[in-house]
Every structure is written in structure tokens, then in C-alpha cells.
Design a protein around this motif. Structure first.
Motif, PDB file in Angstrom:
ATOM      1  N   LYS A   1     -17.475 -13.464  21.422  1.00 55.29           N
ATOM      2  CA  LYS A   1     -18.312 -13.113  22.555  1.00 55.29           C
ATOM      3  C   LYS A   1     -19.241 -11.961  22.139  1.00 55.29           C
TER       4      LYS A   1
ATOM      5  N   GLN B   1     -31.382 -14.949  27.232  1.00 51.24           N
ATOM      6  CA  GLN B   1     -30.492 -15.953  27.823  1.00 51.24           C
ATOM      7  C   GLN B   1     -29.885 -16.850  26.755  1.00 51.24           C
TER       8      GLN B   1
ATOM      9  N   GLN C   1     -27.362 -14.814  24.690  1.00 49.46           N
ATOM     10  CA  GLN C   1     -26.129 -14.603  25.442  1.00 49.46           C
ATOM     11  C   GLN C   1     -25.272 -15.861  25.456  1.00 49.46           C
ATOM     12  N   SER C   2     -25.894 -17.016  25.665  1.00 50.70           N
ATOM     13  CA  SER C   2     -25.126 -18.265  25.731  1.00 50.70           C
ATOM     14  C   SER C   2     -24.502 -18.615  24.388  1.00 50.70           C
TER      15      SER C   2
ATOM     16  N   THR D   1     -21.576 -15.835  23.605  1.00 45.94           N
ATOM     17  CA  THR D   1     -20.414 -15.915  24.482  1.00 45.94           C
ATOM     18  C   THR D   1     -19.694 -17.240  24.329  1.00 45.94           C
TER      19      THR D   1
ATOM     20  N   GLU E   1     -20.813 -20.207  25.130  1.00 48.79           N
ATOM     21  CA  GLU E   1     -21.179 -21.235  26.103  1.00 48.79           C
ATOM     22  C   GLU E   1     -21.981 -22.365  25.459  1.00 48.79           C
ATOM     23  N   ARG E   2     -22.679 -22.058  24.376  1.00 49.77           N
ATOM     24  CA  ARG E   2     -23.528 -23.044  23.723  1.00 49.77           C
ATOM     25  C   ARG E   2     -23.219 -23.086  22.234  1.00 49.77           C
TER      26      ARG E   2
ATOM     27  N   ASP F   1     -33.376 -23.186  32.178  1.00 50.46           N
ATOM     28  CA  ASP F   1     -32.420 -23.340  31.091  1.00 50.46           C
ATOM     29  C   ASP F   1     -32.477 -22.087  30.225  1.00 50.46           C
ATOM     30  N   PRO F   2     -31.352 -21.576  29.727  1.00 49.82           N
ATOM     31  CA  PRO F   2     -29.988 -22.113  29.847  1.00 49.82           C
ATOM     32  C   PRO F   2     -29.327 -21.872  31.208  1.00 49.82           C
ATOM     33  N   THR F   3     -29.959 -21.046  32.060  1.00 51.35           N
ATOM     34  CA  THR F   3     -29.415 -20.849  33.406  1.00 51.35           C
ATOM     35  C   THR F   3     -30.459 -21.289  34.421  1.00 51.35           C
TER      36      THR F   3
END
Length: 479
Positions: free
Chosen positions: A17, A222, A225-226, A229, A231-232, A301-303
């Protein structure tokens, strides 16, 4: 009769992370005394106690056979735990130590609970149990040793005299002290190695954090971060998503580049990108790239906060960029840059392909699709200071943002002419209650955003405006 702390271990730090921060994977060899060597030392110490006790007629001659067993058992235990099916057994070290406790308890029973030799064996066993398995191991080991001791005493009885001769006591104390000191030394070495490992892991963690922050400068926050962490995944993959796509460039930049030195032009452009990037991030935009004096940003994207909110955030960002550009232009004018720089922008909303494009060893996180082409085309058609949006974008924002119909255009990839609209301003800022005012003439420029003015600044602004008004009135009277 017992084992030493542990075999070679490794300390591994691992976190996925970035922010917290940080990715690292580090293995440090920890060199405690191996079970094999520790067991040899313990059983040799016990053999020395047996031999001394037999020679002094403290133990029966029959116990001499245990000397051979004490010298053979460590090697046999090593073979059983390393060369046979037992090596696959869970917690085999603890289980072998339990067996050592049973053997030790039986030995204490066979010597009839003679005090100092018995205490010596108990100390070695308990010391090993605490180091290898903690309190739990110590409790179970004590119970097994006590049970074996009680069973053996019940069968053979206790010695007539529980006191051992001086020589036997000295040998027992020296043997136990040697075992404990050697084991403690290796435990100390292990603690030092653990401390070193912790320091190295901490250093590597700090280096990883610093590196991740450096790498983050090459990615949109973004996306960074993804990835950091978890997430991607960093792999070649794409997906279809409905996004709001934004393009902008500076009208007049080409002419300015011919007038300014490259160093000054670079400084101006970096300042412009930095200011506009802060606005984009404020509204949650994913900054795709900078090309020349152009900026590409997309929302969703990603959020994503939903299609309507994404489109509204995108247009809101564009409106603030237009306002901010006027303030920056005034600052540049004060620095001697007379070329009137204006920003023009285009926004389109629709389905695009977003994800990692490129090769396995060099990827680019970006978007492709006809909506990207439309946004770029709208930006090239926009007049200086103008924001053009597609019909899809207009339909999502029209209840909160005033737009003006600009007709239709033909765009490659679209079968029919595309309706386009010009963004005027937020509906809440229209009319007499608008927060942003601007007046620009030769020798005079004013940009006022009343929502951002503090009470202290308001007084200073009013004073400056009153001074300016008095100056203009004096010149009128003079004329």
C-alpha cells in the motif's frame, strides 16, 4: 535432551500500500544456534553428569547405557526430522522438544530425584522450552516432564540420599551453565540480527516511500493511489467506461514562443501547468498528459461519482480554469509579457476505452475513442476564452450551468452532425448575485471572485478601489 532456539530464519517485510506508503521486500538471515547443535550440547552436558555420578557411585552402573543414548540421540533426532516423513509435520521442533522433556523427566526419575543433577536437567529443559515456544511450550513441557518423572519414580523409587557429592554437583552446575551461556549467546546474536533486520527494513521502507513519491510525479494521483494500494494491477488491460473528456490549449502561445527565450518560455509554461493541475485535482480530474501547451484531463476513472457528477465536475473545472487564466494573464502582463494569452477548451462525454496501453515493459495509462477525438475537435474550434461542450455533456449539466447553443459540426467518426454548446457560467452566478466580476481595458484590469475574499482582504480591496476612483475623478476634474 533439549533443543536450542531455532534454525536459520528470515525476517521479511512486505507491504503493498504506497501511503501510506511504501513497497519493500527484504530478507535477512538470522543465525541462532541450530536445533542439531543445541541438542548435541545439551545431551553432552547430561552425559557428563551421568559419567561423573556413576564414577562417584551416586548413580547406579546401569545408567552408563544412557551415556551412549545421550550421544546418539541428537544425531538420530536430526535424521528423523530432516530425512524422513516427519520433516513435513507441522511444528516438528516443538514436538521433538516435548519428547526431550519426556526423556529428561524419565532421567530425573531414574537418578532418584537427586537434587542438583535433577535441577540442572530441569533448568536446561525449561530454558529451551521458553526460548523455542514461549509460555505455552513451557507449560506443556513442564507437564510432560513432571508426568514422566512421576511415572519413573513410582517404578524405581527415590534415592536414599538426595544430596549429590561435590564433584557431581560442580559438573552438573558447569554443564548446565555452559549450555545456558552458549544458548544465551546465540539468542543475543539473534536479537542483534533482528534489530539489524528491523533497521534495514525501516531504511528500505523509507527509501521505498521516497521512491514511490518520486514515481507519483509521473502519474495522476488517482492512478498512483490505485496502483500502490493494490486496487489496480500493472498489466495491459482496458475497459469501456463513460467518461467526461477535457482538452485545452493556449491561444497565442505559438506567437509568444517566437518572442521569448526558451528558458523564460519554459518557466511560464511550467507555471501555467502547475496552476491548472491544481485546479484539475481540486475537482477530482485524472490528468492524462501535457502535450506542448495542451492539457488532457478526464473524469470517471479510476474513481467516479456518477456520470452526471463527473460531467459537472469537468465543466466546473473548465470554468474555474478560465477565471484563473485571467488572473494569471494579469500577472504575466506585470512581468512584461504583453501577448494576450487565452485558454480555449473542449469537453465531450461518452464511452471510451480506458486502461493501460503499450508494451509489457512500458505502459501508458490513457483513453482512446471517438469521444476523445470530439473533445479535441471542440477545443480546436473554440474561440479564446470559450468552453465548447458536446450535447451529451450539455444534457448532464444544463440544470446547473447556463449554456448557449452553437449549432452543429461534422466530426470524423460520427455519422451525423454533432450539436455543440458554449458554456456561459454557473446558473447560481448569473445576474446581480454573481460572485465573479471582470473588467479589462487598456491600463486597467480587475478580476473579483467575492466568494474567495476574506473580511480583511475586503477592506483592503475597498480602500484600493476608492483610491483608484478618487484618482480617476481628479483627472476628470483637471480635464
Amino acid at each position: 535432551m533439549m533443543s536450542a532456539p531455532a534454525e536459520l530464519r528470515s525476517v521479511t517485510g512486505n507491504t503493498g500500500k504506497l501511503g501510506q506508503g511504501d513497497i519493500y521486500d527484504h530478507t535477512v538471515a538470522i543465525p541462532p544456534m541450530p536445533d542439531y547443535n543445541g541438542r548435541i550440547l545439551a545431551y553432552t552436558a547430561t552425559a557428563a553428569i551421568i559419567v561423573t555420578g556413576v564414577l562417584q557411585d551416586v548413580f547406579p552402573q546401569l545408567l552408563l547405557w544412557m551415556v551412549a543414548g545421550a550421544l546418539i540421540w541428537p544425531h538420530l533426532a536430526h535424521v528423523l526430522t530432516r530425512r524422513t516423513f516427519l520433516r513435513r509435520s507441522a511444528r516438528i521442533r516443538q514436538k521433538m522438544l516435548f519428547l526431550d522433556c519426556i526423556i529428561g523427566g524419565s532421567f530425573i526419575g531414574l537418578i532418584g530425584l537427586i537434587a542438583i543433577p535433577s535441577v540442572s536437567v530441569v533448568l536446561m529443559l525449561m530454558f529451551s522450552c521458553l526460548i523455542v515456544g514461549g509460555v505455552r511450550q513451557w507449560l506443556f513441557g513442564t507437564a510432560l516432564m513432571s508426568a514422566a518423572m512421576a511415572a519413573t519414580v513410582a517404578a524405581t523409587g527415590t534415592a536414599a540420599d538426595l544430596e549429590a557429592p561435590l564433584l557431581t554437583s560442580i559438573v552438573a552446575i558447569l554443564a548446565t551453565g555452559t549450555y545456558i551461556c552458549v544458548t544465551a549467546y546465540y539468542s543475543h546474536q539473534q536479537a542483534r540480527a533482528l534489530l539489524l533486520a528491523k533497521t534495514q527494513i525501516q531504511n528500505q521502507r523509507e527509501q521505498s516511500i521516497a521512491l514511490s513519491h518520486k514515481l507519483s510525479k509521473y502519474l495522476s494521483p488517482q492512478v498512483w493511489q490505485s496502483i500502490f494500494t493494490g486496487e489496480r494491477d500493472v498489466r495491459l488491460e482496458t475497459q469501456r467506461k463513460k467518461l467526461a473528456v477535457f482538452f485545452s490549449d493556449i491561444k497565442g502561445f505559438t506567437e509568444l514562443s517566437e518572442e521569448m527565450e526558451p528558458e523564460a518560455l519554459t518557466e511560464l509554461l511550467n507555471h501555467y501547468f502547475n496552476e491548472m493541475s491544481e485546479v484539475a485535482l481540486k475537482y477530482g480530474g485524472t490528468i492524462d498528459k501535457f502535450v506542448g501547451d495542451s492539457i488532457m484531463v478526464f473524469f470517471g476513472d479510476p474513481t467516479s461519482r456518477g456520470q452526471k457528477e463527473d460531467a459537472f465536475s469537468c465543466v466546473s473545472m473548465a470554468i474555474e480554469m478560465r477565471k484563473h487564466m485571467k488572473i494569471m494573464r494579469q500577472k504575466w502582463r506585470s512581468q512584461g509579457i504583453k501577448t494576450p494569452l487565452e485558454i480555449r477548451m473542449g469537453i465531450s462525454t461518452g464511452y471510451t476505452t480506458v486502461g493501460n496501453f503499450g508494451a509489457e515493459n512500458r505502459m501508458d495509462y490513457t483513453i482512446i475513442g471517438k469521444e476523445v477525438n470530439l473533445a479535441s475537435r471542440l477545443e480546436s474550434l473554440a474561440e479564446p476564452g470559450e468552453i465548447l461542450v458536446s450535447y451529451e455533456t450539455f444534457s448532464l449539466i444544463k440544470d446547473r450551468i447556463m449554456c448557449r447553443d452553437k449549432g452543429e459540426i461534422t466530426v470524423k467518426g460520427f455519422g451525423k452532425p454533432v450539436p455543440i454548446y458554449e458554456v456561459v457560467d454557473f446558473r447560481r452566478d448569473m445576474g446581480p448575485h454573481r460572485s465573479f466580476l471582470e473588467h479589462e481595458h487598456s491600463g486597467f484590469a480587475m478580476y473579483l471572485d467575492s466568494d474567495k475574499v476574506t473580511e480583511r482582504e475586503r477592506k483592503a480591496i475597498l480602500s484600493a478601489l476608492e483610491d483608484a476612483a478618487d484618482r480617476l475623478r481628479q483627472e476628470d476634474d483637471t480635464e
